[in-house]
Enzyme design. Structure first.
Site, short mmCIF file in Angstrom:
data_model
loop_
_atom_site.label_atom_id
_atom_site.label_comp_id
_atom_site.label_asym_id
_atom_site.label_seq_id
_atom_site.Cartn_x
_atom_site.Cartn_y
_atom_site.Cartn_z
N ASN A 49 0.85 -1.21 -0.19
CA ASN A 49 0.17 -0.03 -0.04
C ASN A 49 0.95 1.17 -0.19
O ASN A 49 1.99 1.38 0.54
CB ASN A 49 -1.11 -0.02 1.14
CG ASN A 49 -0.54 -0.34 2.52
OD1 ASN A 49 0.38 -1.09 2.57
ND2 ASN A 49 -1.23 0.20 3.39
N GLU B 217 0.15 5.27 0.87
CA GLU B 217 -0.86 6.22 1.13
C GLU B 217 -0.38 7.55 0.79
O GLU B 217 0.73 7.80 0.15
CB GLU B 217 -0.73 6.06 2.79
CG GLU B 217 -1.44 4.75 3.12
CD GLU B 217 -1.75 4.56 4.71
OE1 GLU B 217 -1.24 5.40 5.40
OE2 GLU B 217 -2.35 3.58 4.90
N CYS C 242 -3.94 0.57 -2.34
CA CYS C 242 -3.89 -0.80 -1.69
C CYS C 242 -2.90 -1.59 -2.36
O CYS C 242 -2.67 -1.34 -3.75
CB CYS C 242 -5.45 -1.38 -1.67
SG CYS C 242 -6.47 -0.67 -0.75
N GLU D 126 -3.22 -4.57 -3.10
CA GLU D 126 -3.66 -5.19 -4.36
C GLU D 126 -3.37 -4.42 -5.53
O GLU D 126 -3.16 -5.08 -6.65
CB GLU D 126 -4.88 -6.00 -3.98
CG GLU D 126 -5.37 -6.79 -3.07
CD GLU D 126 -5.40 -6.01 -1.76
OE1 GLU D 126 -4.83 -5.03 -1.28
OE2 GLU D 126 -6.06 -6.71 -0.74
N CYS E 244 -10.39 -4.63 0.28
CA CYS E 244 -11.56 -3.87 0.24
C CYS E 244 -12.35 -4.17 -0.92
O CYS E 244 -12.13 -4.86 -1.69
CB CYS E 244 -10.94 -2.50 0.20
SG CYS E 244 -10.23 -2.01 -1.23
N CYS F 123 -10.70 -3.28 -4.20
CA CYS F 123 -9.71 -4.10 -4.95
C CYS F 123 -10.42 -5.40 -5.26
O CYS F 123 -9.79 -6.20 -6.19
CB CYS F 123 -8.83 -4.47 -3.77
SG CYS F 123 -7.53 -3.03 -3.80
N1 THU Z 1 -5.02 -1.89 2.72
C1 THU Z 1 -4.45 -2.75 1.62
O1 THU Z 1 -3.63 -2.04 1.25
N2 THU Z 1 -5.13 -3.83 1.43
C2 THU Z 1 -6.07 -4.36 2.03
O2 THU Z 1 -6.45 -5.66 1.69
C3 THU Z 1 -6.67 -3.78 3.02
C4 THU Z 1 -6.43 -2.41 3.42
C5 THU Z 1 -4.27 -0.82 3.15
C6 THU Z 1 -5.07 0.60 2.77
C7 THU Z 1 -4.66 1.56 3.79
O3 THU Z 1 -3.42 2.23 3.29
C8 THU Z 1 -4.30 0.68 5.13
O4 THU Z 1 -4.29 -0.40 4.55
C9 THU Z 1 -5.43 0.75 5.98
O5 THU Z 1 -6.71 0.75 5.47
#
Ligand code: THU
Length: 136
Positions: A46, A48, A57, A59, A90, A93
């Protein structure tokens, strides 16, 4: 029935990339790895952003890596994260995966101790809308 994918390779790839995630806001680092149709493993983490909704994310990163490498089909996915709860993809994704995957593919959810749960894409995104739903 297709052969069981090599989840050990996916786990190793997701564990390797997870510490490189850029998650200064949530402090929740995620690694994802996918097995492409040509046997290649692609990973993402991920990323941010100070403008929170712009973050992406793990994925999404793994899918971008696959597409950039020339892959077009996903055979299996593994998502790795810490904490007590399952790090399931999520909603957005799930749809991103659906673009390149059949509903039957396995999605494994892992924590530091290994795989915690396994779903099919159909279980996570039932009655999904995919490329074949569009008229040609
Ligand atoms: N996140 C992912 O990268 N993949 C997931 O399957 C669940 C959530 C990330 C998004 C964000 O940067 C952090 O986790 C908190 O939600």
């Amino acid at each position: 029935m297709p052969a069981d994918p090599d989840f050990e390779a996916l786990f190793a790839a997701a564990v390797a990339i997870q510490p490189r995630a850029y998650a200064p806001y949530s402090r929740f680092k995620v690694g994802a790895a996918l097995l492409a149709d040509d046997g290649a493993v692609h990973a993402g983490c991920n990323v941010e952003n100070a403008a929170y909704p712009v973050g992406s994310c793990a994925e999404a990163g793994a899918i971008a890596a696959m597409i950039g490498a020339g892959g077009r089909a996903i055979r299996a996915v593994l998502v790795f994260g810490e904490g007590a709860e399952l790090v399931t993809p999520c909603g957005a994704c799930r749809q991103r995966i659906r673009e390149f995957a059949a509903p039957e593919i396995p999605i494994a959810i892992a924590g530091p101790e290994g795989i915690r749960a396994r779903f099919t894409l159909e279980e996570l995104l039932p009655a999904s809308f995919g490329p074949a739903n569009l008229p040609r």
